[in-house]
Design a protein around this motif. Sequence first.
Motif: not given
Length: 203
Positions: A44-46, A54-56, A61-63, A78-79
Amino acid sequence: MKFSKTLLFSTVLVAGATLALGTSEANADEVYTVQANDSLSKISMKFAGDNSLINAIAEDNNIADTNMIFEGTQLTIATDGSSSKKAPVQQEAKAQQPAQQEVQQQEVKEPAQQAAPKKQESSSNQSSSAGSSSAKEWIANKESSGSYSATNGRYIGRYQLDSSYLNGDHSAANQEKVANQYVNDRYGSWEGAKSFWQSHGWY
């Protein structure tokens, strides 16, 4: 007329295609392969410069567990250009931090400056107390050589108080209490009582 309409229509088509292309680029998803020691927070930081993705990423990705990802897994990110928008905000926040620190330092310094007069006041009170104690001892030595049991007619104890003042209680504690009250009422302080004694031979 037909030529102008055709030219205008072509221009609109080109503009629309450019807009559509820009939109698709802005909303394009990126595929990222998880590296060793990666975490959703690092990823997420990258992409966003903070932990907002994080949540998105987990949902897309069904994590199930955001703390568990595996090396080599390909994630769809998704950017939407959020990273480029958020960077200036972080820089702004960093720029504001020194200003906030300065304000906090000033707030810390002010009480310290205000505390100085209290110390001076305290030291003056100590010197005054020491003077009173010295004058009190001086009178006690003159009156009875400092003895609580000394008597001289109707005058009793360390400060040779009139027996009527003590109301029959000749204890050291009562002598101290009555002596302090007598001196404060009559002279305002033990220094005042000492000055009077020096002038008149009694107080």
